[in-house]
Design an enzyme around this catalytic site. Structure first.
Site, PDB file in Angstrom:
ATOM      1  N   ASP A  11      -8.424   4.947   3.486  1.00  0.00           N
ATOM      2  CA  ASP A  11      -7.668   4.377   2.749  1.00  0.00           C
ATOM      3  C   ASP A  11      -6.850   3.399   3.665  1.00  0.00           C
ATOM      4  OD1 ASP A  11      -5.686   4.273   1.045  1.00  0.00           O
ATOM      5  OD2 ASP A  11      -4.128   5.847   1.700  1.00  0.00           O
ATOM      6  N   ILE A  12      -7.032   2.135   3.285  1.00  0.00           N
ATOM      7  CA  ILE A  12      -6.351   1.013   4.183  1.00  0.00           C
ATOM      8  C   ILE A  12      -5.118   0.580   3.365  1.00  0.00           C
ATOM      9  CG2 ILE A  12      -6.814  -1.231   5.101  1.00  0.00           C
ATOM     10  CD1 ILE A  12      -9.674  -0.709   4.610  1.00  0.00           C
ATOM     11  N   ASP A 113      -5.535   1.981  -4.317  1.00  0.00           N
ATOM     12  CA  ASP A 113      -4.898   3.327  -3.738  1.00  0.00           C
ATOM     13  C   ASP A 113      -4.327   4.214  -5.221  1.00  0.00           C
ATOM     14  OD1 ASP A 113      -3.256   1.043  -4.397  1.00  0.00           O
ATOM     15  OD2 ASP A 113      -1.529   1.978  -3.070  1.00  0.00           O
TER      16      ASP A 113
END
Length: 266
Positions: A11-12, A113
């Protein structure tokens, strides 16, 4: 699907990147949080990943799923995984999820996200028709979700740390402080006064927006907080029902599993 595990979830975010390894039961066995650095190239990322796995004594991944809001890091991670780990990562996007309905004016504009949060919040929808995920990151996102994997919309607000940094930048005499709640709202020194405004004030903003969102929904909604600042306002916000630090990362894993099930016709 034994060859699909361990599964690496990445998860960037704009400030931090959170990674996790999941096993066959879709449980997270290892998690890491590192600073997001847009300057890292695929070989740099491969070295970083290998170092994390080695230090933790973790196995190398056999599959990967990634969410990115910080281009071009998503593509660099995917290339690093393909070249050095022989893993083709599934990159989250609205067009890759046929079982999700995005009820926005421009569905393709939704952040990856937020799609992960949709999947992470599903376990809270058993007793509710609606959920609101409050994700405290660089920005604070309110994601409004309905049962049946429907993303209805949301709110984007400035993150608490960004607000604090802007205040300190414009008022040179104010000291930089730790964002934590003081003992009482009425501060008797500059540090406590700042903490009261930045923490209690932010919590009141969150509570007020949640009340407005709930008033616009036709049925009760459960509110879940996630992200780094959630730990600071835990117990202060009155409108939040649950705190779930791994909601987005777990949502990534469950999103991947859902996509695999759709692909197999289950």
């Amino acid at each position: 699907m034994p060859a699909s595990f361990p599964l690496l979830a990445v998860d960037i975010g704009n400030t931090s990147t959170v990674l996790g390894l999941a096993d066959e039961s879709l449980s997270l066995t290892h998690t890491w949080r590192i600073r997001t650095n847009r300057d890292l190239l695929p070989d740099d990322l491969a070295l970083q990943l290998h170092g994390l796995f080695t230090l933790a004594g973790a196995p190398m991944p056999r599959a990967a799923v990634l969410s990115s809001v910080a281009p071009p890091l998503g593509a660099n991670y995917a290339f690093a995984l393909r070249r050095h780990f022989r893993v083709d990562a599934f990159e989250v996007a609205a067009e890759n999820l046929p079982d999700v309905t995005v009820e926005l004016d421009q569905p393709g504009s939704i952040g990856a996200d937020r799609l992960c949060n949709l999947f992470g919040a599903e376990r809270y929808l058993d007793a509710y028709e609606y959920a609101v995920v409050v994700d405290f990151g660089t920005s604070t996102n309110f994601d409004v979700i309905a049962r049946g994997r429907r993303f209805l919309g949301g709110i984007l607000a400035t993150g608490a740390q960004v607000s604090a940094d802007a205040l300190f930048a414009r008022a040179a005499k104010l000291p930089r402080i730790t964002l934590e709640a003081p003992a009482r709202a009425i501060g008797q020194n500059t540090v406590h006064a700042l903490q009261s405004g930045l923490v209690f004030g932010y919590a009141e903003m969150v509570d007020g927006l949640l009340r407005r969102v709930r008033a616009e929904l036709p049925a009760p909604a459960v509110a879940i907080a996630t992200g780094g600042f959630a730990r600071t306002i835990e117990g202060i916000c009155r409108e939040i029902d649950f705190y779930d630090e791994t909601l987005t990362l777990r949502g990534l894993v469950e999103l991947w599993a859902s996509r695999e099930a759709v692909g197999r016709g289950l």
